[in-house]
Every structure is written in structure tokens, then in C-alpha cells.
Design an enzyme around this catalytic site. Structure first.
Site, PDB file in Angstrom:
ATOM      1  N   CYS A   3       0.905  -1.289  -0.018  1.00 24.38           N
ATOM      2  CA  CYS A   3      -0.007   0.004   0.113  1.00 24.38           C
ATOM      3  C   CYS A   3       0.795   1.275   0.115  1.00 24.38           C
ATOM      4  O   CYS A   3       1.924   1.264   0.082  1.00 24.38           O
ATOM      5  CB  CYS A   3      -1.017  -0.121   1.367  1.00 24.38           C
ATOM      6  SG  CYS A   3       0.053   0.105   3.008  1.00 24.38           S
ATOM      7  N   CYS A   6       3.574   1.731   2.666  1.00 23.60           N
ATOM      8  CA  CYS A   6       4.885   1.067   2.375  1.00 23.60           C
ATOM      9  C   CYS A   6       5.896   2.125   1.620  1.00 23.60           C
ATOM     10  O   CYS A   6       7.002   2.182   2.114  1.00 23.60           O
ATOM     11  CB  CYS A   6       4.663  -0.253   1.710  1.00 23.60           C
ATOM     12  SG  CYS A   6       3.836  -1.344   2.445  1.00 23.60           S
ATOM     13  N   CYS A  71      46.400 -17.172  -9.851  1.00 22.31           N
ATOM     14  CA  CYS A  71      46.629 -17.542  -8.441  1.00 22.31           C
ATOM     15  C   CYS A  71      45.382 -16.625  -7.536  1.00 22.31           C
ATOM     16  O   CYS A  71      44.527 -16.026  -8.164  1.00 22.31           O
ATOM     17  CB  CYS A  71      47.982 -17.018  -7.858  1.00 22.31           C
ATOM     18  SG  CYS A  71      48.170 -15.087  -8.050  1.00 22.31           S
ATOM     19  N   CYS A  74      44.833 -12.869  -8.136  1.00 22.35           N
ATOM     20  CA  CYS A  74      44.058 -12.545  -9.430  1.00 22.35           C
ATOM     21  C   CYS A  74      42.593 -12.545  -9.123  1.00 22.35           C
ATOM     22  O   CYS A  74      42.028 -11.466  -9.394  1.00 22.35           O
ATOM     23  CB  CYS A  74      44.549 -13.483 -10.423  1.00 22.35           C
ATOM     24  SG  CYS A  74      46.217 -13.591 -10.939  1.00 22.35           S
ATOM     25  N   ASP A 484       9.274 -30.841  11.055  1.00 26.99           N
ATOM     26  CA  ASP A 484       7.854 -31.017  10.807  1.00 26.99           C
ATOM     27  C   ASP A 484       7.219 -32.585  10.677  1.00 26.99           C
ATOM     28  O   ASP A 484       8.169 -33.267  10.366  1.00 26.99           O
ATOM     29  CB  ASP A 484       7.491 -30.391   9.411  1.00 26.99           C
ATOM     30  CG  ASP A 484       6.190 -30.663   8.899  1.00 26.99           C
ATOM     31  OD1 ASP A 484       5.291 -30.040   9.867  1.00 26.99           O
ATOM     32  OD2 ASP A 484       5.936 -30.885   7.922  1.00 26.99           O
ATOM     33  N   ASP A 683       8.308 -29.714   4.504  1.00 29.08           N
ATOM     34  CA  ASP A 683       8.169 -30.059   3.100  1.00 29.08           C
ATOM     35  C   ASP A 683       7.092 -29.334   2.310  1.00 29.08           C
ATOM     36  O   ASP A 683       6.777 -29.383   1.202  1.00 29.08           O
ATOM     37  CB  ASP A 683       7.815 -31.633   2.930  1.00 29.08           C
ATOM     38  CG  ASP A 683       6.324 -31.907   3.311  1.00 29.08           C
ATOM     39  OD1 ASP A 683       6.010 -31.514   4.311  1.00 29.08           O
ATOM     40  OD2 ASP A 683       5.723 -32.694   2.485  1.00 29.08           O
ATOM     41  N   ASP A 687       5.248 -24.694   5.772  1.00 27.26           N
ATOM     42  CA  ASP A 687       6.720 -24.753   6.644  1.00 27.26           C
ATOM     43  C   ASP A 687       7.585 -23.834   6.048  1.00 27.26           C
ATOM     44  O   ASP A 687       8.711 -23.411   6.665  1.00 27.26           O
ATOM     45  CB  ASP A 687       7.362 -26.273   6.423  1.00 27.26           C
ATOM     46  CG  ASP A 687       6.727 -27.361   6.849  1.00 27.26           C
ATOM     47  OD1 ASP A 687       6.192 -27.061   8.095  1.00 27.26           O
ATOM     48  OD2 ASP A 687       6.721 -28.242   6.195  1.00 27.26           O
TER      49      ASP A 687
END
Length: 790
Positions: A3, A6, A71, A74, A484, A683, A687
Site C-alpha cells: 500500500c 509502504c 592465483c 588475481c 515438521d 516439506d 513450513d
């Protein structure tokens, strides 16, 4: 943003920053237009403020192929320059994979700008493509040719070197090889033709006010070559060998360093074998039905919606949904399960799996980069190309390493020439050269990324996908694992076991309303109820209105009557008494069943009991975690009695039950406040908040896309024992990284003083430098032989 408030919050906060002249946040376009002074404030600072307010700034990423790095210095140089670009949010350069990942703000930067910045430093850069692997193979072949050419010129010089050691006195040395001009002719092409990349790399580094391994090699070998050339041109032939020539030293040094780079390159290729194995799983062709005809087309040309025919024994080319036919499909490449899965109309199929028997006609749903296999490859590539926080140690050291070594080399020369052996230029030069060539920033730069490549690649072979090196490092810090219940500890495929209707004459009507109310819910319990009621022969209808109440149940209206299905708490919130049925509810819950109350028009009409079976691997997985010294807890939205009944079956003592989705995240925060490093395993969509809140989010690959996107680790096989495997691999990888860092630091800490003290000939120091990085890579490759706990 949801809105105008924000947008106002962001505007006000950004306006307070020093250097910001004006801010306009457009809610509709979801954009912020900011006029600012880049000398006073940078875009990443603004992004952090926006994030602190609870919003997100999207970023685009590009993976670049970087050439010319030799190396850690670099890689560190390129990374610093890229991170100084105002529009770049974060840039990470990986020496082991010879790549860079650049995250930038959309619309603010062109990829060509990034390429130009890298090229100005003297390196090559281009966006990664399918040809990258071929180019690396071609580069390896060129390195091999350079090495063999250098070896051909160096072997005669190495022969003359043997003449300097008394224990090789028995080896005859042709007099022609002792001729200074012959040695010069052999050494010159090695120094300036085969060794030209060292000079180019050194010049580019010095031009950009930095120093790398090329500088050390170029200085060390040039000192030996030009000193020898000076002696040869200024001293009479009779005194040349008294003064000493180092043509063989410079040539052998370059040859040994090239050998080390060749072995290192091949070993790094082995560290990324996981990607190659996944790439080989891709199908090449697809049999598409066009106008009733079967047409074989390259898999890249398949489009969503195409009808594809797969015959017995053939590979399924892309992801899709079966339209016609029945068969069993081998999905072991993805799930690890050796038993083929039965497929029929309506079932999903996954690209790269094998059709074992019957013909299948399926509709392509995901192609190209959207297929499951492509996403797995992308996650593994991102993990292997990412940096673990522990690498900051090596990055800080490599930033000052070469200048410090140069200083030590000069100091060594001065001490020996003016103090320890006054006037002995030859001896002082030899010791200074030994210091230059024994120092190895490569080993430090490779210590972390090669282990990350090997560890994450090995985990991917087990079906464990780490999204980045930082998550691989975090995993070994975990002290507590939260699980869970539904779909994680249990199969997540519950079945309707009990139907209790208080007025039997209303049975069909009650079941019809209950099933219709649950029809649009995606919760596993709802699906079990719907399937169970349909099996009873009841015909369902679409509800007039439907509302899912997360953690509580559902609310629907059918034929003008209100239907509620859910927990005691849902009934209490709607003023429905459940005291009279409490005894029945308790009885079902003690059996480990989930009791769902049916209420119609504010009155309890019945109870449906749903049972979910525990996965066969759950108890063993939890036992392994306990043996690793970890605390294990279960967290679920189910009621207390059912939750404890399931927890008891798998050996979990501590349970948090009746927890809403947002409450799961709060439980994670509570444990974190008590000092625990928490891993959350789940899963489902519910969660996701907890997975994001945890120190390490682990999603079951059998779960939802939302959970897998939120998590830091994905377990593709849905086997709970893989949680222990993931944490085990993290511990092994971090131990390997620490070993590499220790030996890389110890090697340089001991090798440089030994060389400065005069105990190492330059050629021997060069051999030690060449093989130090190889030893680090070989140690990392041990991770590819680690065995899973499960």
C-alpha cells in the site's frame, strides 16, 4: 509493498541518508527513483535499509567465465574491482571454477560493462555458455602442449644440472651440453616463448598496481636467466663455469610450474565431475507427435504443450504429464529409489528418467531450463561456484601475499650480499630466487573452493543439493534439528480410517458436504478425506464459497448451509461446543490419528479420523542425528496427543504441537535466542516461514516448490536419513577446508624461511611450489570418496 504506507516508509527512511537528494517510490511500478551522490552513499547501503524495513530489492545475476587467472591474488583483484562498481550488489570470483557471479540491480548495468572492467585488468571475461566446458578442455590441451615443449628443451639442461651433484658423478654428460651458448639456445624459447604467459600476466598485474604469482615466477626465472646471460657475455670462457650459470634453473623452474598447473587443472576437472555426470543424463532427442506423425527432434526444440511419445527402454526427454498409456518408470536418477514407479494418465513424468515397459504419450509441461534436471544442475553449479565465509581468511592473506614475498626476497638478497656472505652476488641471488619461487598463493586460493566443489558435488550424487558454499559451512554449526511431521517424518499421504456420523440417517448428506468443503483444499489431510469419501460412493459438488484457515481447517458454504471442518480451536472460534465428543476425540488421538470435526450450521455433525504412516527411515534418521550429538525436536500443527503418538514411534521426546505456520517461525526464533543453531526440516507451504527463519532450512524434494525455493538444502529423495548425510558431508567438507588452509599456510610459513636460509636450491623450491597447489586439490578430491551414513 502492499500500500501507499509502504512506499512512504521507504521514501522517508532513504531521504534521511547523507548524499541522497531526492527519493520517489512508485507503488504501482514497484520502483524507487533516487538522486544521490555516489561518493557519499552506495546502492548496497540503500538496499540494506530497504531490507531492514521488511521489503526486498530484486537483483539479476550473471555467471561469467574468467580466463587468465593464475592465483588467489588475481581472483581477489577482480572481485575487489567488480564490487566497487556502484550498480553491483555483490560479486564473487572463484579461482577453482575460473568463474565469477555478479549480482546487480536490474536496469542499472549492462553485462558488457562487467566484461570491460575485467578486460581492463588484463583478464578475459564472457557470460557462461554451453561451450564453456569445451573451451576448458581445449585450454587443457594447450597447457599440455606447452608443458611437453618445455620438457623437450629442459631435459638436456636437467642433464647438465645433474653434473653439479656428486652423487650423479657416474652419469656421463656430453661436452656440447656444457657449452654456454647451447644452454642459452635451449633456455631462451622456454623463457620467452613457452613462458610468455607469465610475462604477460605479470605486466598486466603491475600495470594495474597489483601483484600475483606471475610476478613471482617472472622475476625469479628472469633473474636466473639474465644473470646467466650477463656472465656468458662478459666473462672469458675459462671463468664462466666458475661464476656459475643458471640457464637450467630458469628453464626447469618454468617446466615444473607448468607441470603443476597441468596436474592442478586436471584435478580441478575431477572436482566438478558431479556436473558432468548430471549433464550426461540429459536426453538428446524427443519423439514428438505432429499432425499424427512421429517426428524426432532435438530436445532443445520441444515446446510446452507438445505431445511426446516414449517407447519402452527410452529416456523421457522433458518434464510432463501422461496423457495416454500405462508403464513403470525408473526414477532412481532423481529419487534414488530402485523400484520403478507406475505411471498412467494424469501422472507427472520427469525428464531424464527411463521408461521401462509400456508406451507412454505425455504432454510437455516444462522444457529447457525449467525441467527438474536443469534446475538440479543449476543449483549444483551455483553451489560449486559460490564462496564459503571461511574463504575470507584466504582472501585477506592473498591480497597482501605477493608484495610481502617480494619484500622478503629483496631483504634476503641484501642480508646475504652485505651481511652473511659479503660480496657473494651469486649466492645471494640464488637464495632470493628460491624465496620468490617457493611462495605459493595458489594453494591458499584453491584451499576452499575446490573442497566446496568436491563436497557439494559428492552430496549431489547422494541427492542432496546445497544452494551455496555458505550453507555447506552453516550446516556443520547446527546444534538442533526441528522436524515438521506431515510429509517429513510421515509419508504425508494419510488415509481416511474412521467415519463417525452422529445421526446415521444423515450420513450421505454429511459426507457430501464434508467432502465438497474439502475439495479445493491442498492440505494432505483434506485430500485424504476427499479420496476416502469418494470411495464411499458419495458424489461431490463445488462449494458456493470456500476458505482455507491455515493450521485450523476449512470453512465453506454449500446450498446455503455453513460447513466447518477442522480442529477444536476452529470450533471454539466459531462458538461451537465440543465437550460432548471430547472422549471420542481423545480415543482417536491416542491411536496416533488426526481427528477432524465436522460442523454444519454451528452444530457438530460427526468426526473423521485420518492416519498418516511413519516413514520407514524416520526412526533410523533421528537415531543417527542423536549419535552425531544433535538435539532433535518435532514441530507440528497437529494436536498434542496425535503429535506425541507419532513422536514416540520415532524416538523424539520433545514436541511442539498445535503450532500455526507463523508460529513455527517463532519456535525457531525461541531456540535461536537460547543459543541454538537450528536446522528446520519441512516439506510444505506452511513450513516456508520456519525454513526461512532457521539457520539452515532443509526441504524434502518430495514436497512443494515453495518449500524448496525457501530452503538452503534440498533432499531430492525424500529420505529422512539424508538430513544426517547432509550435516555429515558439511562436517567432512569443513574439516577438509581447514586441512587445506592449514597446510597452505604452513607450507608458506615454513618454506619461505627455509629458502631464505639457503637450504633450498631454486629448482627444488620451484618443484615444491608447483606441487603444493596440486596437493591441496588432491586432498579436496578425497571428499569424492566419502560414504553416506545412510
Amino acid at each position: 509493498m502492499s500500500c501507499a504506507a509502504c512506499a512512504n516508509r521507504i521514501e522517508k527512511r532513504l531521504s534521511k541518508l547523507n548524499g541522497v537528494d531526492s527519493v520517489h517510490v512508485h507503488l504501482g511500478m514497484e520502483e524507487a527513483h533516487i538522486v544521490y551522490d555516489p561518493k557519499q552513499v552506495r546502492l548496497p547501503e540503500m538496499e540494506k535499509i530497504i531490507q531492514d524495513l521488511g521489503y526486498r530489492v530484486p537483483k539479476e545475476e550473471v555467471d561469467m567465465e574468467i580466463t587468465g587467472m593464475t592465483c588467489a591474488a588475481c581472483a581477489s583483484r577482480i572481485e575487489k574491482v567488480l564490487n566497487r562498481i556502484p550498480e553491483v550488489a555483490n560479486a564473487s570470483v572463484n579461482l577453482a571454477t575460473e568463474s565469477a557471479r555478479v549480482a546487480y540491480y536490474p536496469g542499472t548495468l549492462a553485462v558488457s560493462d562487467v566484461v570491460q572492467r575485467v578486460e581492463r585488468l588484463g583478464f578475459g571475461a564472457k557470460p557462461k555458455s554451453a561451450e564453456s566446458g569445451k573451451r576448458k578442455e581445449e585450454e587443457w590441451k594447450k597447457k599440455r602442449v606447452r608443458f611437453y615443449a618445455a620438457l623437450a628443451f629442459s631435459i638436456p639442461l636437467l642433464w647438465t644440472m645433474a653434473a653439479h651433484f656428486s652423487f650423479f658423478h657416474w652419469i656421463p654428460v656430453p661436452s656440447v651440453l656444457m657449452n654456454p651458448w647451447v644452454q642459452w639456445i635451449l633456455a631462451t624459447p622456454v623463457q620467452f616463448v613457452i613462458g610468455a604467459p607469465f610475462y604477460r600476466g605479470a605486466w598486466k598485474a603491475l600495470r594495474n598496481r597489483s601483484a600475483n604469482m606471475d610476478v613471482l615466477v617472472a622475476l625469479g626465472t628472469s633473474a636466473a636467466y639474465f644473470y646467466s646471460l650477463y656472465v656468458m657475455l662478459t666473462q672469458p670462457a675459462s671463468r664462466i663455469h666458475e661464476q656459475g650459470l643458471y640457464f637450467e634453473t630458469s628453464a626447469v623452474l618454468i617446466t615444473l610450474i607448468l607441470l603443476g598447473k597441468l596436474l592442478e587443472s586436471r584435478a580441478k576437472g575431477k572436482a566438478s565431475d558431479a556436473i558432468s555426470k548430471l549433464m550426461r543424463l540429459k536426453a538428446k532427442k524427443a519423439l514428438v507427435l505432429k499432425d499424427g506423425k512421429e517426428v524426432a527432434v532435438p530436445v532443445e526444440e520441444v515446446k510446452p504443450g507438445d505431445l511426446i511419445l516414449v517407447k519402452p527402454g527410452e529416456q523421457i526427454p522433458v518434464d510432463g504429464e501422461v496423457v495416454k498409456g500405462r508403464s513403470s518408470v525408473d526414477e532412481s536418477m532423481l529419487t534414488g529409489e530402485s523400484i520403478p514407479v507406475e505411471k498412467q494418465a494424469g501422472d507427472p513424468v520427469i525428464g531424464a528418467t527411463i521408461n521401462r515397459q509400456g508406451r507412454l504419450l505425455f504432454k510437455a509441461t516444462k522444457v529447457g531450463e525449467e525441467t527438474a534436471l536443469a534446475q538440479i544442475i543449476r543449483v549444483v553449479q551455483e553451489a560449486q561456484g559460490s564462496k564459503a565465509p571461511i574463504q575470507r581468511i584466504a582472501d585477506r592473506i592473498s591480497g597482501i601475499f605477493v608484495p610481502v614475498v617480494l619484500g622478503i626476497s629483496v631483504l634476503t638478497f641484501l642480508l646475504w650480499f652485505f651481511g652473511l656472505e659479503p660480496g657473494q652476488f651469486q649466492g645471494a641471488l640464488e637464495k632470493a630466487m628460491a624465496v620468490l619461487v617457493i611462495a605459493c598463493p595458489c594453494a591458499l586460493g584453491l584451499a576452499t573452493p575446490v573442497s566446496i566443489m568436491a563436497g557439494s558435488g559428492r552430496a549431489a550424487e547422494w541427492g542432496i543439493l546445497f544452494k551455496g558454499g555458505e550453507h555447506l559451512e552453516k550446516a556443520q554449526q547446527i546444534t538442533m534439528v526441528l522436524f515438521d511431521k506431515t510429509g517429513t517424518i510421515t509419508h504425508g499421504k494419510p488415509e481416511l480410517t474412521d467415519i463417525i456420523i452422529f445421526h446415521p440417517e444423515e450420513r450421505e448428506n454429511v459426507l457430501r458436504r464434508a467432502g465438497s468443503a474439502e475439495k479445493h483444499s491442498e492440505h494432505p489431510l483434506a485430500q485424504a478425506i476427499v479420496n476416502g469419501i469418494v470411495k464411499e460412493g458419495v458424489t461431490l459438488q463445488d462449494p458456493d464459497s470456500f476458505e482455507a484457515i491455515p493450521g485450523h481447517g476449512v470453512k465453506a458454504v454449500l446450498d446455503g448451509r455453513e460447513v466447518l471442518l477442522g480442529t477444536r480451536r476452529l470450533m471454539a472460534q466459531n462458538g461451537i461446543e465440543t465437550d460432548l465428543i471430547e472422549e471420542e476425540l481423545v480415543r482417536l488421538e491416542k491411536q496416533g490419528k488426526t481427528a477432524v470435526i465436522i460442523a454444519i450450521d454451528q452444530k457438530c455433525a460427526g468426526i473423521l479420523a485420518v492416519a498418516d504412516t511413519v516413514k520407514e527411515t524416520s526412526r533410523a534418521a533421528i537415531e543417527k542425528l542423536k549419535q552425531m550429538g544433535l538435539k532433535v525436536r518435532m514441530i507440528t500443527g497437529d494436536n498434542e496427543r496425535t503429535a506425541r503418538a507419532i513422536a514416540k514411534q520415532v524416538g523424539i521426546e520433545d514436541v511442539s504441537a498445535e503450532v500455526l505456520p507463523e508460529g513455527k517461525a517463532e519456535v525457531v526464533y525461541q531456540w535461536q535466542r537460547q543459543g541454538e543453531k537450528v536446522a528446520m526440516v519441512g516439506d510444505g507451504i506452511n513450513d516456508a516461514p520456519a525454513l526461512a527463519a532457521a539457520d539452515l532450512g532443509i526441504a524434502m524434494g518430495t514436497g512443494t516448490d515453495v518449500a524448496m525455493e525457501t530452503a538452503d538444502v534440498t533432499l531430492m529423495r525424500g529420505n529422512l536419513e539424508q538430513v544426517a548425510d547432509a550435516l555429515w558431508m558439511s562436517r567432512k567438507t569443513m574439516a577438509n577446508i581447514k586441512q587445506n588452509l592449514f597446510w597452505a599456510l604452513a607450507y608458506n610459513s615454513l618454506g619461505i624461511p627455509v629458502a631464505a636460509a639457503g637450504f633450498l636450491a631454486p629448482w627444488l623450491a620451484g618443484a615444491a611450489m608447483a606441487f603444493s597447489s596440486v596437493s591441496v586439490v588432491l586432498n579436496a578430491l578425497r571428499l569424492q570418496r566419502v560414504k553416506a551414513l545412510s
